[in-house]
Scaffold this motif. Structure first.
Motif, PDB file in Angstrom:
ATOM      1  N   LYS A 146       0.821  -1.202   0.000  1.00  0.00           N
ATOM      2  CA  LYS A 146       0.000   0.000   0.000  1.00  0.00           C
ATOM      3  C   LYS A 146       0.858   1.256   0.000  1.00  0.00           C
ATOM      4  O   LYS A 146       1.963   1.282   0.531  1.00  0.00           O
ATOM      5  CB  LYS A 146      -0.931   0.000   1.216  1.00  0.00           C
ATOM      6  CG  LYS A 146      -1.840  -1.223   1.288  1.00  0.00           C
ATOM      7  CD  LYS A 146      -2.746  -1.351   0.065  1.00  0.00           C
ATOM      8  CE  LYS A 146      -3.650  -2.569   0.147  1.00  0.00           C
ATOM      9  NZ  LYS A 146      -4.532  -2.684  -1.034  1.00  0.00           N
ATOM     10  N   LYS A 147       0.306   2.322  -0.561  1.00  0.00           N
ATOM     11  CA  LYS A 147       1.010   3.592  -0.647  1.00  0.00           C
ATOM     12  C   LYS A 147       1.182   4.205   0.745  1.00  0.00           C
ATOM     13  O   LYS A 147       0.381   3.985   1.659  1.00  0.00           O
ATOM     14  CB  LYS A 147       0.250   4.568  -1.532  1.00  0.00           C
ATOM     15  CG  LYS A 147      -1.078   5.028  -0.923  1.00  0.00           C
ATOM     16  CD  LYS A 147      -1.611   6.264  -1.616  1.00  0.00           C
ATOM     17  CE  LYS A 147      -2.790   6.834  -0.823  1.00  0.00           C
ATOM     18  NZ  LYS A 147      -3.212   8.129  -1.268  1.00  0.00           N
ATOM     19  N   ASP A 648       1.664  10.875  -1.845  1.00  0.00           N
ATOM     20  CA  ASP A 648       1.414   9.443  -2.021  1.00  0.00           C
ATOM     21  C   ASP A 648       0.476   9.262  -3.207  1.00  0.00           C
ATOM     22  O   ASP A 648      -0.561   9.921  -3.296  1.00  0.00           O
ATOM     23  CB  ASP A 648       0.761   8.840  -0.770  1.00  0.00           C
ATOM     24  CG  ASP A 648       1.576   9.075   0.486  1.00  0.00           C
ATOM     25  OD1 ASP A 648       2.759   8.726   0.482  1.00  0.00           O
ATOM     26  OD2 ASP A 648       1.008   9.596   1.467  1.00  0.00           O
ATOM     27  N   SER A 650      -1.460   6.298  -5.728  1.00  0.00           N
ATOM     28  CA  SER A 650      -1.819   4.907  -5.988  1.00  0.00           C
ATOM     29  C   SER A 650      -2.745   4.854  -7.193  1.00  0.00           C
ATOM     30  O   SER A 650      -3.707   5.619  -7.277  1.00  0.00           O
ATOM     31  CB  SER A 650      -2.515   4.296  -4.772  1.00  0.00           C
ATOM     32  OG  SER A 650      -2.964   2.991  -5.053  1.00  0.00           O
ATOM     33  N   ASN A 664       2.057   2.086  -6.945  1.00  0.00           N
ATOM     34  CA  ASN A 664       2.058   3.167  -5.959  1.00  0.00           C
ATOM     35  C   ASN A 664       3.442   3.771  -5.832  1.00  0.00           C
ATOM     36  O   ASN A 664       4.457   3.115  -6.125  1.00  0.00           O
ATOM     37  CB  ASN A 664       1.530   2.685  -4.601  1.00  0.00           C
ATOM     38  CG  ASN A 664       2.427   1.644  -3.955  1.00  0.00           C
ATOM     39  OD1 ASN A 664       3.559   1.928  -3.570  1.00  0.00           O
ATOM     40  ND2 ASN A 664       1.919   0.423  -3.817  1.00  0.00           N
TER      41      ASN A 664
END
Length: 816
Positions: A146-147, A648, A650, A664
Motif C-alpha cells: 500500500k502507498k 502518495d 496509488s 504506488n
C-alpha cells in the motif's frame, strides 16, 4: 462443537423460536453469464449475509418482508436490489457489470461511521476481505503493498509499519485498533502487533489512516492508525480450518494451525469462536553485545575498548497461541449487544533501542461489551498485560560476563545472577476503557459526537517502572464532535474538535477542518488536522537499569541548578489535499499531498547530566543505582520544530474484471531551521539531521499484477525502497558520513559504533512477493505465498536479522 453450543443455549433458556422466515436464493454472474465465486450478498439492516459458492449460487435465510440486498464483487460495480421475502424460497439472480468498484468500498475508520472510501475526509487505504482471504501468509504483509506505508520486517514474528517519518526501535506514534479497542501495551504505549488475539480467518477488513486522526481516536493517533475489523458471525457463518506449512531461507520450519466457528443460531443469537497455534524459528542472526571486560590481571577495563560477544542463550523460537469467543444478541433488528473475550500467549524476539528483548510468555487478555444501534454505540472493555520472564538480552549478556569476571562458574553466572542488573522485565498491567457515541443526520447536517474514558493501571513489579511494586494509576478523558454540512453542488464542509484531559500533562484541544467536493467520478478534499503524541507511562515513570534511565513526569534539577522540564505532548499540524476516484471506467486513482509542522518532539532517551532531584525528591531516593551512577540520568524531553512534506500516489487499472494492475509511489522529505537553538537536541552547538532522526526513505514504490478467477487466483508484487540512514538510541544503520559523529563517535559503515554494529543503511532493495491459489471446490482451497521470493540480501530494521525468504503453503477447509 455445533451440538455442544446449541445444547448449552437451550439449557440456559435463551434459544428462542425463529420468527417467520423465508429463503433468498439465486445466482450471481458477470455480464457474460460467468458465475462469480465469492461474491458478497448482504442485508445491512438485519446484519445478515453470505458469499456465493463456486458456481455463483447462494442461499440466505431472511425474515418475511421487504429487504434491501447489496451484491458486490471486486472488479465489478456493486448492485443494490429491493426484494420481498415470502415463506418458502424467493429467487434473485443478479448480473454485475465490470468496472473499477474500489470507490464503493465501505470503511468506518475515517469518520467512525460507515461511509464510502471516496467520501472519507481522511486519507484511508483498505485491505479488502478478498485480499485477506486469498493471501496465504500473515495479512499484515499486505500493508507492504500500500502507498504511504513504511513497512518493515523485524523478523518472522514482528512485521511493523510507520507513516510519514520519525520511526524508531520503540515507536508508539502509530495507533493500533481492533474492533473498536485500543490495541496498545499499557506501560510502553507500543502497538501490540503480534500480541493481538485476532486470527487471519476472522479478519474482514484492515483500514489504515495516513496522518493524524486524533479528533476521533485520541492522543496517540499521531502519525497514523491501523484499524482491524473482524467478521460478523451472521454474515460469515460456518467452520473454517486452516493450516500453514513453510520454510524460511535458513531451512527452518514454520507451522500454523487455525480454526474459526461461526453460527447464527436464530433471529436473536449468534456466536463465534477462534483459535490459533503458530510455531516457527526466527531467521538466523546473533546481535553483538559489547562489553568492557577485565584485563588479564583481573583489573576492570578502563581503556574504553569493548569486546563483542554474541547474545547470551539466544532462543530463536517463535510461538503464538490465540483465542477469541464472541456472543451476539439482537433483541430486535438493528440492535446488537456483543460480548467478546480474547487471550494470547506469545514468545518471540523483539528489537529495542538497546538490542533485543526476549519476549517470553507475554499474555494479553481482554473482555469487551459493545452495544450498537443505527445511531448509537457504547462499549466498555478491560485489558490485561502480563509477563514474568521477558528480559533484555543485551543487559543479561553483560551481567553474565560480569559474573564470570567476578570468578563465578558459568552455571552460577547464568542463573538468577544474570538478571540481577534489572535485565528481567515483568508486567502485570491493566486498563479500563469506556466509550459512548451518537451519530445522526438532520437534513444537510451530519454529526458524530462521543466521549471516551481510560484508566491505565501500570505495574512492572518494580522491574522497569517507578511503581514500587504497586500500580501507577493514570486517568484520561476525552470528548469529540465531528460535523459535516452539505453546501450543495457536491461541496461538503467538515468541522471537528476534541478536548482531552490527562492528569499528568493536562488539557489539550485538537481541531480538524475540511472541504470536500464530490463528483460523479470521485472526491476532491482539503483538510487541516492536528495530532498529538502523548508521553507513555514508560516516558513518565520509567526506571531502567537501576535508575540510569528515569521517567520524566516531574522534571529534574541538575547539579548546576538547571531545571529540566517535565515531558509534555508532541504536536503536529497537518495540511493535506487529495483526490480519490475513477479517472476512467477502468482506472482508479488515490492521490494526496501533505505538509506537516511538527513541534515539541518526544525525544528518544538522552543523557541530561547529573541530577540532584527528580521533581521534589532527592535523586538518591529515586535512583537505586545511585552508589554507582551518582545521579547521572538519562530521560525523555521535548524539543524543536521541523516541517515534513510529501505525496502518495496509488493507481489501479482493470484490464478485465479478472486482471488488474496496481502501482504506488510515495515521496517524503523534511526541512528545519538551522539557526533555531531549540532544534539542537544533541547539544553539540549545531543543528542538523542528527538532531531529528527522521528515519524514513525519501522515495519508495511498488508494482503488482493481480488475477482473480472463479477457481484460480494470484498476484505478484514488487517493492522498491530507497536506501536511507537510520539512528535510534544505540542503534545505527548509516553510510559513512565524514565529519559527523553519533553519540560522540564517527559515523563509519561496517564498524562498531558505541554499543552496536553499523551494518550500513537500511532499504536500498527491490524485492518480489508472490501468492497464488486454487479453489478445489466449495470446501477446500489450496494456496502458496512467498515473501522476498528470490531471497534478496537486505536489511529492513536494526537489532533484527536480515530479512530472508519465507515460503508458505496453506490448506483451508470451509464447512457450512
Amino acid at each position: 462443537m455445533k451440538h455442544f453450543i446449541t445444547s448449552m443455549l437451550m439449557f440456559l433458556g435463551i434459544f428462542t423460536l425463529n420468527a417467520q422466515n423465508g429463503f433468498l436464493t439465486g445466482k450471481i454472474t458477470d455480464n457474460e453469464g460467468e458465475p462469480l465465486s465469492g461474491a458478497s450478498v448482504y442485508v445491512a439492516e438485519n446484519g445478515i449475509g453470505t458469499t456465493t459458492d463456486l458456481d455463483g449460487t447462494y442461499k440466505l435465510e431472511l425474515p418475511v418482508g421487504n429487504h434491501a440486498v447489496k451484491i458486490s464483487y471486486v472488479g465489478y460495480s456493486p448492485s443494490s436490489q429491493s426484494v420481498t421475502i415470502t415463506e418458502g424460497e424467493t429467487t434473485l439472480n443478479v448480473s454485475l457489470e465490470p468496472g473499477v468498484s474500489l470507490g464503493e468500498v465501505m470503511i468506518v475508520s475515517g469518520s467512525k461511521k460507515a461511509e464510502k472510501i471516496t467520501d472519507s475526509p481522511s486519507t484511508v487505504i483498505a485491505i479488502s476481505p478478498k485480499e485477506i482471504e486469498e493471501y496465504a501468509g500473515n495479512p499484515a504483509e499486505l500493508l507492504s503493498r500500500k502507498k504511504g506505508v513504511d513497512y518493515f520486517r523485524a523478523g518472522i514474528a514482528t512485521p511493523a509499519f510507520n507513516i510519514r517519518g520519525f520511526n524508531s526501535n520503540f515507536n508508539s506514534k502509530n495507533l493500533q485498533v481492533v474492533d473498536d479497542r485500543l490495541s496498545s501495551l499499557i506501560a510502553t504505549g507500543l502497538p501490540m502487533g503480534p500480541l493481538t488475539t485476532a486470527i487471519k480467518e476472522d479478519i474482514e477488513q484492515m483500514e489504515v489512516i495516513l496522518g493524524p486522526n486524533a479528533t476521533l481516536y485520541g492522543p496517540n493517533a499521531h502519525n497514523g492508525l491501523i484499524n482491524t475489523i473482524t467478521k460478523d458471525p451472521r454474515k460469515y457463518q460456518g467452520t473454517t480450518i486452516a493450516t500453514n506449512l513453510g520454510v524460511n531461507s535458513d531451512g527452518k520450519g514454520f507451522y500454523s494451525g487455525r480454526i474459526r466457528f461461526a453460527k447464527k443460531l436464530n433471529e436473536k443469537w449468534a456466536v463465534k469462536a477462534t483459535g490459533e497455534y503458530t510455531r516457527a524459528t526466527e531467521f538466523k542472526y546473533a546481535d553483538s553485545v559489547y562489553i568492557d571486560r577485565k584485563d588479564a590481571n583481573g583489573n576492570p577495563g578502563t581503556d574504553g575498548v569493548k569486546e563483542g560477544y554474541e547474545e547470551f542463550q539466544l532462543d530463536n523460537k517463535v510461538e503464538f497461541f490465540k483465542t477469541e469467543v464472541s456472543a451476539y444478541f439482537s433483541p430486535k433488528a438493528g440492535n446488537d449487544l456483543i460480548a467478546t473475550y480474547g487471550h494470547s500467549n506469545s514468545t518471540y524476539l523483539s528489537p529495542t533501542n538497546v538490542g533485543r528483548n526476549q519476549i517470553v510468555d507475554w499474555r494479553i487478555s481482554f473482555f469487551q461489551l459493545k452495544y450498537k444501534t443505527k445511531h448509537f454505540f457504547a462499549q466498555t472493555y478491560y485489558t490485561t498485560s502480563k509477563t514474568d520472564d521477558t528480559y533484555s538480552i543485551d543487559e543479561r549478556t553483560k551481567q553474565y560476563y560480569r559474573g564470570i569476571d567476578a570468578g563465578m562458574t558459568p552455571e552460577e553466572a547464568a542463573g538468577e545472577f544474570s538478571y540481577a542488573s534489572a535485565a528481567r522485565f515483568e508486567d502485570n498491567s491493566k486498563r479500563w476503557n469506556a466509550e459512548a457515541q451518537y451519530n445522526n443526520t438532520f437534513g444537510k447536517l451530519g454529526f458524530v459526537t462521543g466521549v471516551q474514558w481510560q484508566l491505565d493501571k501500570a505495574n512492572s513489579n518494580g522491574s522497569y517502572l517507578l511503581d514500587n511494586n504497586g500500580y501507577i494509576n493514570l486517568n484520561q478523558i476525552g470528548g469529540y464532535a465531528h460535523l459535516t454540512y452539505d453546501l450543495g453542488k457536491g461541496f461538503e464542509v467538515l468541522g471537528a474538535a476534541r478536548v482531552d484531559n490527562h492528569e499528568i500533562y493536562g488539557t489539550n484541544i485538537i481541531p480538524k477542518f475540511g472541504l470536500l467536493k464530490k463528483t460523479d467520478s470521485g472526491t476532491y478534499r482539503f483538510t487541516y488536522g492536528q495530532g498529538i503524541a502523548s508521553p507513555t507511562i514508560l516516558n513518565l515513570y520509567g526506571n531502567l537499569f537501576s535508575g540510569l534511565i528515569l521517567g520524566n513526569a516531574e522534571g529534574f534539577t541538575l547539579v548546576d541548578g538547571t531545571k529540566v522540564k517535565s515531558q509534555d505532548v508532541e504536536k503536529v499540524n497537518s495540511f493535506e489535499v487529495g483526490y480519490r476516484g475513477n479517472l476512467s471506467k477502468s482506472l482508479y486513482a488515490d492521490v494526496n499531498a501533505y505538509y506537516n509542522i511538527n513541534k515539541n518532539f518526544l525525544s528518544p532517551v538522552t543523557v541530561i547530566g547529573v541530577a540532584t532531584e527528580r521533581g521534589d525528591t532527592p535523586i538518591s531516593e529515586v535512583q537505586s543505582g545511585y552508589a554507582f551512577y551518582h545521579g547521572l540520568v538519562a530521560t525523555y524531553i521535548n524539543f524543536g520544530k521541523v516541517n515534513t512534506y510529501g505525496t502518495d500516489i496509488s493507481l489501479t487499472y482493470n484490464f478485465s474484471p479478472k486482471v488488474s494492475m496496481t502501482a504506488n509511489y510515495s515521496y517524503f522529505d523534511y526541512s528545519f531551521d538551522e539557526d533555531n537553538t531549540e532544534n539542537d537536541f544533541n547539544k553539540d552547538g549545531k543543528v542538523n539531521f542528527l538532531d531529528f532522526l527522521v528515519n524514513a526513505p525519501k522515495n519508495k514504490g511498488g508494482l503488482g499484477i493481480n488475477y482473480g478467477g472463479t477457481r484460480f487466483f494470484g498476484s505478484i508484487f514488487s517493492r522498491w525502497v530507497q536506501e536511507y540512514n537510520y539512528f535510534s538510541s544505540y542503534q545505527i544503520a548509516s553510510e559513512t558520513l565524514p565529519g559527523y559523529t553519533y553519540r560522540g563517535l564517527p559515523i563509519v559503515e561496517n564498524t562498531r559504533s558505541g554499543d552496536s554494529w553499523n551494518y550500513g543503511p537500511l532499504g536500498g532493495f527491490v524485492t518480489f512477493d508472490l501468492n497464488f491459489g486454487y479453489k478445489v471446490n466449495d470446501t477446500l482451497t489450496l494456496s502458496f505465498a512467498a515473501t522476498n521470493l528470490f531471497n534478496t540480501e537486505m536489511r529492513e530494521f536494526t537489532a533484527s536479522p536480515p530479512t530472508g525468504a519465507l515460503y508458505l503453503l496453506e490448506a483451508k477447509i470451509h464447512l457450512d
